[in-house]
Scaffold this motif. Structure first.
Motif, mmCIF file in Angstrom:
data_model
loop_
_atom_site.group_PDB
_atom_site.id
_atom_site.type_symbol
_atom_site.label_atom_id
_atom_site.label_comp_id
_atom_site.label_asym_id
_atom_site.label_seq_id
_atom_site.Cartn_x
_atom_site.Cartn_y
_atom_site.Cartn_z
ATOM 1 N N TYR A 95 0.835 -1.215 0.000
ATOM 2 C CA TYR A 95 0.000 0.000 0.000
ATOM 3 C C TYR A 95 0.867 1.262 0.000
ATOM 4 N N ASN A 96 2.022 1.171 0.600
ATOM 5 C CA ASN A 96 2.932 2.314 0.623
ATOM 6 C C ASN A 96 3.254 2.769 -0.788
ATOM 7 N N CYS A 97 3.444 1.814 -1.677
ATOM 8 C CA CYS A 97 3.677 2.148 -3.084
ATOM 9 C C CYS A 97 2.355 2.453 -3.782
ATOM 10 N N TYR A 98 1.378 1.582 -3.588
ATOM 11 C CA TYR A 98 0.119 1.674 -4.339
ATOM 12 C C TYR A 98 -0.570 3.017 -4.104
ATOM 13 N N SER A 99 -0.483 3.507 -2.861
ATOM 14 C CA SER A 99 -1.179 4.761 -2.575
ATOM 15 C C SER A 99 -0.395 5.965 -3.109
ATOM 16 N N SER A 100 0.888 5.760 -3.462
ATOM 17 C CA SER A 100 1.656 6.839 -4.094
ATOM 18 C C SER A 100 1.478 6.721 -5.604
ATOM 19 N N GLY A 101 1.936 5.613 -6.125
ATOM 20 C CA GLY A 101 1.664 5.288 -7.519
ATOM 21 C C GLY A 101 2.220 6.253 -8.540
ATOM 22 N N HIS A 102 3.279 6.985 -8.202
ATOM 23 C CA HIS A 102 3.774 7.981 -9.151
ATOM 24 C C HIS A 102 4.778 7.419 -10.147
ATOM 25 N N LYS A 103 5.212 6.205 -9.918
ATOM 26 C CA LYS A 103 6.050 5.496 -10.884
ATOM 27 C C LYS A 103 7.396 6.180 -11.162
ATOM 28 N N PHE A 104 7.944 6.867 -10.192
ATOM 29 C CA PHE A 104 9.286 7.425 -10.380
ATOM 30 C C PHE A 104 10.300 6.330 -10.691
ATOM 31 N N CYS A 105 10.022 5.138 -10.170
ATOM 32 C CA CYS A 105 10.959 4.025 -10.276
ATOM 33 C C CYS A 105 11.109 3.501 -11.703
ATOM 34 N N ARG A 106 10.107 3.736 -12.531
ATOM 35 C CA ARG A 106 10.069 3.046 -13.836
ATOM 36 C C ARG A 106 11.310 3.259 -14.680
ATOM 37 N N THR B 224 6.912 -3.737 -13.715
ATOM 38 C CA THR B 224 7.467 -2.575 -13.020
ATOM 39 C C THR B 224 7.301 -2.770 -11.521
ATOM 40 N N PRO B 225 8.106 -2.059 -10.741
ATOM 41 C CA PRO B 225 7.915 -2.123 -9.284
ATOM 42 C C PRO B 225 6.490 -1.764 -8.894
ATOM 43 N N THR B 226 5.900 -0.804 -9.590
ATOM 44 C CA THR B 226 4.524 -0.409 -9.282
ATOM 45 C C THR B 226 3.590 -1.610 -9.393
ATOM 46 N N ALA B 227 3.723 -2.344 -10.492
ATOM 47 C CA ALA B 227 2.853 -3.513 -10.705
ATOM 48 C C ALA B 227 3.137 -4.582 -9.649
ATOM 49 N N PHE B 228 4.413 -4.724 -9.293
ATOM 50 C CA PHE B 228 4.765 -5.751 -8.299
ATOM 51 C C PHE B 228 4.067 -5.483 -6.954
ATOM 52 N N HIS B 229 3.910 -4.211 -6.624
ATOM 53 C CA HIS B 229 3.212 -3.879 -5.375
ATOM 54 C C HIS B 229 1.694 -3.941 -5.558
ATOM 55 N N ALA B 230 1.212 -3.429 -6.697
ATOM 56 C CA ALA B 230 -0.244 -3.390 -6.925
ATOM 57 C C ALA B 230 -0.825 -4.808 -6.929
ATOM 58 N N ARG C 175 15.434 5.133 -6.240
ATOM 59 C CA ARG C 175 14.745 6.216 -6.952
ATOM 60 C C ARG C 175 13.420 6.582 -6.293
ATOM 61 N N CYS C 176 12.845 5.634 -5.576
ATOM 62 C CA CYS C 176 11.511 5.845 -5.006
ATOM 63 C C CYS C 176 11.534 6.974 -3.969
ATOM 64 N N PRO C 177 10.655 7.954 -4.100
ATOM 65 C CA PRO C 177 10.627 9.044 -3.114
ATOM 66 C C PRO C 177 10.366 8.538 -1.701
ATOM 67 N N ASN C 178 9.767 7.383 -1.565
ATOM 68 C CA ASN C 178 9.510 6.840 -0.236
ATOM 69 C C ASN C 178 10.798 6.385 0.449
ATOM 70 N N THR C 179 11.852 6.269 -0.313
ATOM 71 C CA THR C 179 13.114 5.772 0.232
ATOM 72 C C THR C 179 14.229 6.805 0.193
ATOM 73 N N ARG D 134 10.632 2.482 4.157
ATOM 74 C CA ARG D 134 11.468 2.271 2.990
ATOM 75 C C ARG D 134 10.717 1.384 2.007
ATOM 76 N N THR D 135 10.717 1.766 0.752
ATOM 77 C CA THR D 135 10.127 0.894 -0.256
ATOM 78 C C THR D 135 10.970 -0.376 -0.342
ATOM 79 N N ARG D 136 10.297 -1.515 -0.398
ATOM 80 C CA ARG D 136 11.051 -2.776 -0.315
ATOM 81 C C ARG D 136 10.745 -3.670 -1.513
HETATM 82 S S1 SF4 Z 1 8.497 5.341 -7.127
HETATM 83 FE FE1 SF4 Z 1 8.143 4.078 -5.284
HETATM 84 S S2 SF4 Z 1 6.047 4.526 -4.607
HETATM 85 FE FE2 SF4 Z 1 6.299 5.343 -6.710
HETATM 86 S S3 SF4 Z 1 5.478 3.701 -8.002
HETATM 87 FE FE3 SF4 Z 1 7.721 3.366 -7.823
HETATM 88 S S4 SF4 Z 1 8.008 1.971 -6.051
HETATM 89 FE FE4 SF4 Z 1 5.913 2.783 -5.987
#
Ligand code: SF4
Ligand code: SF4
Length: 481
Positions: free
Chosen positions: A62-73, A88-94, A125-129, A139-141
């Motif tokens: 949810y930490n990723c899913y609720s952000s969902g901005h995909k900076f990581c892509r 993508t990491p986003t999909a892996f969390h979703a 790259r994730c802003p959460n980390t 930390r995004t994991r």
């Molecule tokens: S940048 Fe971080 S929070 Fe945003 S989609 Fe990627 S893993 Fe999720």
């Protein structure tokens, strides 16, 4: 402040009585009005394993899913070469969120999770980390989530065919099946050290990864001879098995822990207090997986050889004097720089070697490019590994170098094959240092040659890429499916 709620009275204080779409209130006894959004029914997760899994990972997801901005892509090496949104990491969390809602199960998604090298770029790259501030206190994991999904898949009987064969053979041989016809077994695990007169055991032992022990034997030979030249005392293990890290990465956790228990028992049996490690994959396994397996019982100091060598040069116990005339750049192994923050020491070593022209990358070092050789990707998807390595070599070629230096034996095969088409030689940092110390290393570079002199050029290992060239046939199988 007032608002008019659907079905409500005008003039209600929204701060005192916030409105939640779909929520029944005491003022609408007949049920929700027509224009209220109603959440889909929650489908309970029936499978016990999956229930435990989502319980453990829902917050991270949810930490990723609720952000969902995909900076990581854009930093994900798999995304860079495939543009596949499901990988993508986003999909892996979703997906984990969808599993929690009972909308997906492990069999629906397991194959998607092959497409990750566990490089850790997305986490950086994730802003959460971001190291600038942990503003979500979390930390995004992604790396751990991917590992956990793979483990759930294996636990649930959902296997990837290449990974299953690879781990069956690893279990059978106690080492990874890195080469087709070359004997990969306990009897030959110390062959690389022939003629070096190394003792067994002692307070410090050297652990050599499977790829280097059987295929790139010049790497451990270089390390052993440099350490001896500096007066460092060390021995070999009595009976070394694979570290178990790759098995854990592919989801075969029971096997990984069994191998770890064997190695820890072997270290204790020979009186070791310290383990020297030359391979970044082993380093991650010994510093992150083993402490999780053994807790406070894990009393072994783990020393990365590259860090030790930089220190020995700093202290004047090693002085590289033979000029090495190459124009190089350095390939940061993901498990060192992105996952462990180790990027300065290899550069210290390279800058100490006379004759080298060092064209370093002109971007933030921790976000450097992946080789595609990790996380079991080459075993299941050699074509993706090759594409990621080609991407990496393009960056090196732009720096107009003749040599790419790596500190990771597992990255060398795919990088070398990508180097073929660009006339860029790929060499190991330990071998380069040995050359500058005037040490004749001996041993094998596998089928990787020095292409600057029109050498063999590598790329002929039979499978077209690292892992793809390995014999991953299961017992009794005639050929790879
Ligand atoms: S940048 Fe971080 S929070 Fe945003 S989609 Fe990627 S893993 Fe999720
Ligand atoms: S760890 Fe690397 S390969 Fe895996 S999702 Fe993150 S960036 Fe992509």
């Amino acid at each position: 402040m007032t608002e008019t709620r659907p079905g409500g009275e005008p003039g209600t204080d929204a701060l005192q009585h916030p409105h939640t779409p779909g929520m029944r209130t005491g003022t609408d006894p007949a049920g929700p009005p027509q224009d209220v959004i109603v959440a889909p029914p929650h489908i309970p997760v029936r499978d016990e394993r999956t229930r435990e899994f989502v319980e453990q990972w829902r917050n991270a997801a949810y930490n990723c899913y609720s952000s969902g901005h995909k900076f990581c892509r854009e930093v994900c090496p798999v995304m860079q070469v495939t543009r596949n949104e499901s990988w993508t990491p986003t999909a892996f969390h979703a997906n984990v969120v969808a599993m929690e809602k009972g909308e997906l199960d492990i069999a629906d998604i397991a194959a998607d999770y092959v497409n990750c090298t566990q490089c850790g770029a997305c986490e950086l790259r994730c802003p959460n980390t971001l190291f600038t501030g942990d503003f979500y206190r979390f930390r995004t994991r992604t790396v751990d989530v991917v590992k956990a999904v793979r483990a759930l898949a294996v636990d649930s009987g959902v296997h990837q065919p290449g990974w299953r064969r690879w781990n069956l053979l690893t279990d059978e041989r106690t080492h990874e099946p890195v080469l087709g016809e070359t004997p990969v077994d306990q009897e030959h695990v110390r062959d690389w050290a022939e003629g070096l007169d190394l003792p067994i055991g002692g307070e410090t032992v050297l652990f050599v990864d499977c790829e280097a022990a059987f295929y790139r034997t010049a790497v451990p030979r270089a390390v052993a001879q440099i350490l001896k030249a500096a007066g460092v005392e060390f021995g070999l293990m009595s009976e070394q098995w694979c570290c178990g890290g790759p098995a854990a990465e592919m989801g075969y956790v029971e096997q990984a822990e069994r191998f770890a228990r064997h190695n820890l028992a072997d270290w204790r049996s020979v009186g070791a207090k310290r383990v020297l490690v030359l391979d970044p994959h082993d380093y991650i396994t010994f510093t992150e997986d083993y402490p999780k397996y053994f807790g406070d019982d894990y009393d072994i100091e783990v020393v990365l050889v590259v860090e030790l060598l930089a220190q020995l040069i700093r202290e004047g116990r090693l002085t590289p004097e033979v000029p090495v005339e190459r124009t190089i750049t350095y390939h940061d192994p993901c498990r060192l720089n992105k996952r462990k923050g180790i990027w300065q020491e290899p550069r210290e070593i390279l800058r100490a070697i006379p004759g080298l022209v060092f064209n370093d990358v002109d971007r933030v070092t921790q976000w450097s490019y992946c080789s595609g050789g990790g996380g079991g990707l080459p075993v299941e998807k050699p074509e993706l590994t090759a594409a990621i390595s080609a991407n990496r070599l393009d960056k090196a070629a732009a720096l107009e170098v003749d040599t790419l230096v790596s500190a990771c034996p597992w990255s060398e095969r795919p990088l070398s094959e990508a180097g073929d088409g660009r006339d860029i030689d790929v060499v190991d940092i330990h071998e380069l240092l040995a050359e500058s110390l005037g040490i004749a290393v001996g041993g094998s570079r596998g089928e990787v040659g020095d292409r600057r002199g029109g050498g063999c050029g590598g790329g002929t290992c039979g499978g077209g890429s690292c892992g793809g060239g390995a014999d991953v046939r299961g017992p009794g199988e005639e050929e790879d499916q």
